[in-house]
Design an enzyme around this catalytic site. Structure first.
Site, PDB file in Angstrom:
ATOM      1  N   THR A  41       0.810  -0.933   0.030  1.00  0.00           N
ATOM      2  CA  THR A  41       0.214   0.422  -0.334  1.00  0.00           C
ATOM      3  C   THR A  41       0.632   1.167   0.026  1.00  0.00           C
ATOM      4  O   THR A  41       0.568   2.374  -0.014  1.00  0.00           O
ATOM      5  CB  THR A  41      -1.214   0.032   1.263  1.00  0.00           C
ATOM      6  OG1 THR A  41      -0.099  -0.396   2.263  1.00  0.00           O
ATOM      7  CG2 THR A  41      -2.100  -0.752   1.065  1.00  0.00           C
ATOM      8  N   GLY A  42       2.300   0.729   0.396  1.00  0.00           N
ATOM      9  CA  GLY A  42       2.734   2.486   0.115  1.00  0.00           C
ATOM     10  C   GLY A  42       3.786   2.473  -0.964  1.00  0.00           C
ATOM     11  O   GLY A  42       3.057   2.008  -2.258  1.00  0.00           O
ATOM     12  N   VAL A  63       8.553  -8.283   5.163  1.00  0.00           N
ATOM     13  CA  VAL A  63       8.919  -8.731   6.451  1.00  0.00           C
ATOM     14  C   VAL A  63       8.539 -10.204   6.677  1.00  0.00           C
ATOM     15  O   VAL A  63       8.699 -10.274   7.931  1.00  0.00           O
ATOM     16  CB  VAL A  63       7.858  -7.312   7.446  1.00  0.00           C
ATOM     17  CG1 VAL A  63       8.553  -6.097   7.419  1.00  0.00           C
ATOM     18  CG2 VAL A  63       6.921  -7.247   7.598  1.00  0.00           C
ATOM     19  N   THR A  96       1.659 -11.204   7.597  1.00  0.00           N
ATOM     20  CA  THR A  96       2.562  -9.951   7.522  1.00  0.00           C
ATOM     21  C   THR A  96       2.414  -9.827   9.709  1.00  0.00           C
ATOM     22  O   THR A  96       3.782  -9.066   9.614  1.00  0.00           O
ATOM     23  CB  THR A  96       1.631  -8.865   7.126  1.00  0.00           C
ATOM     24  OG1 THR A  96       2.307  -8.898   5.438  1.00  0.00           O
ATOM     25  CG2 THR A  96       2.406  -7.558   7.768  1.00  0.00           C
ATOM     26  N   TYR A 149      -7.081  -8.374  10.500  1.00  0.00           N
ATOM     27  CA  TYR A 149      -5.842  -7.502  10.785  1.00  0.00           C
ATOM     28  C   TYR A 149      -6.132  -7.524  12.760  1.00  0.00           C
ATOM     29  O   TYR A 149      -5.111  -6.850  13.431  1.00  0.00           O
ATOM     30  CB  TYR A 149      -6.808  -6.676  10.194  1.00  0.00           C
ATOM     31  CG  TYR A 149      -6.090  -5.217  11.210  1.00  0.00           C
ATOM     32  CD1 TYR A 149      -5.104  -3.984  10.005  1.00  0.00           C
ATOM     33  CD2 TYR A 149      -6.454  -4.075  11.405  1.00  0.00           C
ATOM     34  CE1 TYR A 149      -4.465  -3.284  10.527  1.00  0.00           C
ATOM     35  CE2 TYR A 149      -6.040  -2.936  12.174  1.00  0.00           C
ATOM     36  CZ  TYR A 149      -4.970  -2.412  11.323  1.00  0.00           C
ATOM     37  OH  TYR A 149      -4.509  -1.134  12.126  1.00  0.00           O
ATOM     38  N   LYS A 153      -3.129  -8.217  15.042  1.00  0.00           N
ATOM     39  CA  LYS A 153      -2.086  -7.046  16.232  1.00  0.00           C
ATOM     40  C   LYS A 153      -2.497  -7.859  17.491  1.00  0.00           C
ATOM     41  O   LYS A 153      -1.227  -7.005  18.050  1.00  0.00           O
ATOM     42  CB  LYS A 153      -3.110  -5.434  15.582  1.00  0.00           C
ATOM     43  CG  LYS A 153      -3.151  -4.326  14.455  1.00  0.00           C
ATOM     44  CD  LYS A 153      -1.623  -4.721  14.246  1.00  0.00           C
ATOM     45  CE  LYS A 153      -1.514  -3.389  12.675  1.00  0.00           C
ATOM     46  NZ  LYS A 153      -0.333  -3.317  12.851  1.00  0.00           N
TER      47      LYS A 153
HETATM   48  P1  NAD Z   1      -0.085   2.053   5.776  1.00  0.00           P
HETATM   49  O1  NAD Z   1      -1.297   1.364   4.089  1.00  0.00           O
HETATM   50  O2  NAD Z   1       0.132   4.008   4.280  1.00  0.00           O
HETATM   51  O3  NAD Z   1       1.534   1.974   5.702  1.00  0.00           O
HETATM   52  C1  NAD Z   1       1.554  -0.008   5.677  1.00  0.00           C
HETATM   53  C2  NAD Z   1       2.827  -0.003   4.752  1.00  0.00           C
HETATM   54  O4  NAD Z   1       3.683  -1.251   5.658  1.00  0.00           O
HETATM   55  C3  NAD Z   1       2.681   0.442   3.988  1.00  0.00           C
HETATM   56  O5  NAD Z   1       3.937   0.839   2.795  1.00  0.00           O
HETATM   57  C4  NAD Z   1       2.788  -0.943   3.374  1.00  0.00           C
HETATM   58  O6  NAD Z   1       3.331  -0.988   1.409  1.00  0.00           O
HETATM   59  C5  NAD Z   1       3.576  -1.705   4.445  1.00  0.00           C
HETATM   60  N1  NAD Z   1       3.463  -3.319   4.282  1.00  0.00           N
HETATM   61  C6  NAD Z   1       2.232  -4.403   4.260  1.00  0.00           C
HETATM   62  N2  NAD Z   1       2.678  -5.504   4.267  1.00  0.00           N
HETATM   63  C7  NAD Z   1       4.788  -5.507   4.992  1.00  0.00           C
HETATM   64  C8  NAD Z   1       4.923  -6.360   4.165  1.00  0.00           C
HETATM   65  N3  NAD Z   1       4.211  -7.558   4.466  1.00  0.00           N
HETATM   66  N4  NAD Z   1       6.178  -6.576   4.287  1.00  0.00           N
HETATM   67  C9  NAD Z   1       6.721  -5.151   4.143  1.00  0.00           C
HETATM   68  N5  NAD Z   1       6.187  -3.900   4.193  1.00  0.00           N
HETATM   69  C10 NAD Z   1       4.223  -4.354   3.830  1.00  0.00           C
HETATM   70  O7  NAD Z   1      -0.948   2.248   6.381  1.00  0.00           O
HETATM   71  P2  NAD Z   1      -0.458   3.616   8.243  1.00  0.00           P
HETATM   72  O8  NAD Z   1      -1.824   4.158   8.148  1.00  0.00           O
HETATM   73  O9  NAD Z   1       0.743   4.460   7.520  1.00  0.00           O
HETATM   74  O10 NAD Z   1      -0.363   2.650   9.084  1.00  0.00           O
HETATM   75  C11 NAD Z   1       0.708   2.221   9.258  1.00  0.00           C
HETATM   76  C12 NAD Z   1       1.563   1.285  10.608  1.00  0.00           C
HETATM   77  O11 NAD Z   1       0.313   2.107  12.204  1.00  0.00           O
HETATM   78  C13 NAD Z   1       0.494   0.155  10.724  1.00  0.00           C
HETATM   79  O12 NAD Z   1       0.582  -1.156  10.536  1.00  0.00           O
HETATM   80  C14 NAD Z   1      -1.026   0.441  11.093  1.00  0.00           C
HETATM   81  O13 NAD Z   1      -1.309  -0.835  11.727  1.00  0.00           O
HETATM   82  C15 NAD Z   1      -0.951   0.839  12.169  1.00  0.00           C
HETATM   83  N6  NAD Z   1      -2.272   2.225  12.365  1.00  0.00           N
HETATM   84  C16 NAD Z   1      -2.441   3.081  11.443  1.00  0.00           C
HETATM   85  C17 NAD Z   1      -3.438   3.396  11.554  1.00  0.00           C
HETATM   86  C18 NAD Z   1      -4.572   4.484  11.452  1.00  0.00           C
HETATM   87  O14 NAD Z   1      -5.345   5.154  11.317  1.00  0.00           O
HETATM   88  N7  NAD Z   1      -3.182   5.321  10.359  1.00  0.00           N
HETATM   89  C19 NAD Z   1      -4.080   3.268  12.905  1.00  0.00           C
HETATM   90  C20 NAD Z   1      -4.245   2.206  14.128  1.00  0.00           C
HETATM   91  C21 NAD Z   1      -3.075   1.646  13.171  1.00  0.00           C
END
Ligand code: NAD
Ligand code: UDP
Length: 318
Positions: A41-42, A63, A96, A149, A153
């Site tokens: 998603t990045g 990862v 993941t 999810y 977590k």
């Molecule tokens: P996001 O989707 O923008 O970022 C997640 C990143 O992880 C992405 O760049 C994706 O490509 C990468 N990724 C996913 N699976 C992977 C893997 N197997 N190996 C390597 N990279 C991987 O989301 P975000 O909002 O930036 O969230 C970041 C973290 O914060 C996550 O762990 C999410 O669960 C946690 N979080 C975010 C929120 C929020 O509201 N933004 C709320 C609760 C928890």
């Protein structure tokens, strides 16, 4: 940490919304930062600035596979966070969350780094206690579509505390509540990015259910200040809630987006997703007491900045 050198920090999920801002912040502090991301998603555009810095390295890496190196701190954020994306391949999400976190904890143990887990308010499920306090154990459906999810977590938290008890690994866990801001993926499907993009494009605003469900929205800058305070608070593991306790209905969010953008989009009702939590609001007393942290940016100000960002992104796309 090594004496006399800058901290060596690993950020997983570095190309994501939060991870990329975190990299920029750590680079500004003078740290030597390594970013990992599988780009699920990045997006590399988020790391445009970081990539110009000599003390930043990036590896396209999943990862779920082990990674080697020497680090003082590991911020583990890698995991899709948006419901449509984490549900698109739920088995991969579980891998993941479990194997990815296990790999990063093993790395932290082996190089004696402090390990930070980005956990989530989703570990409380559809909460029966309101606001949610860290001692609440939650109401998660373990077999529903959100379970990959939520339970992912939860096992992540469980592993982190087992590494602490069993191996003496230095860990901390943040339970992150809904956070928004520039660099969210416009197509990511979460509510703030959806509403802002829909309003700016003059499309219908999609309200799931009646829009009476609530969330409490935190601006990313506030959240990341909390991340760094927690990481630097050695000896404190949490878990600690990080989020903005101001609670809004989804309909109120839609109204604010329409007001700020001046859009005339219609609100259209769509089916409520299965197990969608009805109310969510963090109790942040622990973060206040232990970290001296509380969010400063009101929803309206954060939305204005976010809308400004998306306006530019959408103009560039044309
Ligand atoms: P996001 O989707 O923008 O970022 C997640 C990143 O992880 C992405 O760049 C994706 O490509 C990468 N990724 C996913 N699976 C992977 C893997 N197997 N190996 C390597 N990279 C991987 O989301 P975000 O909002 O930036 O969230 C970041 C973290 O914060 C996550 O762990 C999410 O669960 C946690 N979080 C975010 C929120 C929020 O509201 N933004 C709320 C609760 C928890
Ligand atoms: N939501 C909505 N319209 C959208 C996207 C989401 O009404 O276009 C609702 C969703 O049903 C949920 C809330 O907004 O009640 C927050 O959804 P999001 O996916 O951002 O995060 P989460 O449900 O994980 O908190």
């Amino acid at each position: 940490m090594q004496e006399g050198t800058s901290k060596r920090v690993l950020v997983t999920g570095a190309a994501g919304f939060l991870g990329s801002h975190l990299c920029d912040k750590l680079l500004a502090l003078g740290y030597s930062v390594t970013g990992l991301d599988n780009l699920f998603t990045g997006r590399m555009v988020n790391l445009q600035e970081a990539m110009t810095k000599p003390n930043f390295r990036f590896f396209k890496h999943d990862v779920v596979e082990p990674f080697d190196g020497q680090f003082d701190q590991i911020y583990h954020l890698a995991c899709p966070a948006s419901p449509p994306f984490y549900q698109a391949d739920p088995i991969s999400t579980s891998k993941t969350a479990f194997i990815g976190t296990l790999n990063m904890l093993e790395l932290a143990r082996d190089c004696q780094a402090r390990f930070f887990l980005a956990s989530t308010s989703e570990i409380y499920g559809d909460p029966l206690v309101h606001p949610q306090v860290e001692s609440y154990r939650g109401n998660v459906n373990p077999i529903g579509p959100r379970a990959c999810y939520d339970e992912g977590k939860r096992i992540g938290e469980s592993l982190a505390f087992d590494f602490q008890r069993f191996h003496g690994t230095d860990i901390c866990v943040a339970r992150v509540f809904n956070t928004y801001g520039p660099r969210m993926n416009p197509a990511d499907g979460r509510v703030v990015s959806n509403f802002v993009v829909q309003a700016l494009k003059g499309e219908d605003i999609t309200i799931y259910g009646g829009g009476e469900q609530t969330r409490s929205f935190c601006y990313y800058e506030d959240l990341l200040n909390g991340f760094i305070l927690l990481m630097d608070h050695e000896g404190f593991s949490g878990p600690v809630n990080l989020g903005n306790p101001n609670e809004f209905t989804i309909r109120e969010l839609a109204d604010q987006v329409l007001e700020i953008t001046g859009a005339t989009s219609k609100l259209v009702m769509r089916e409520m997703p299965v197990d969608d939590p009805k109310r969510r609001k963090p109790n942040i007393d622990l973060a206040k007491e232990s970290l001296g942290w509380s969010p400063q940016v009101p929803l309206r100000d954060g939305l204005e900045n976010t809308i400004e960002h998306f306006r530019k992104v959408l103009e560039l796309d044309q």
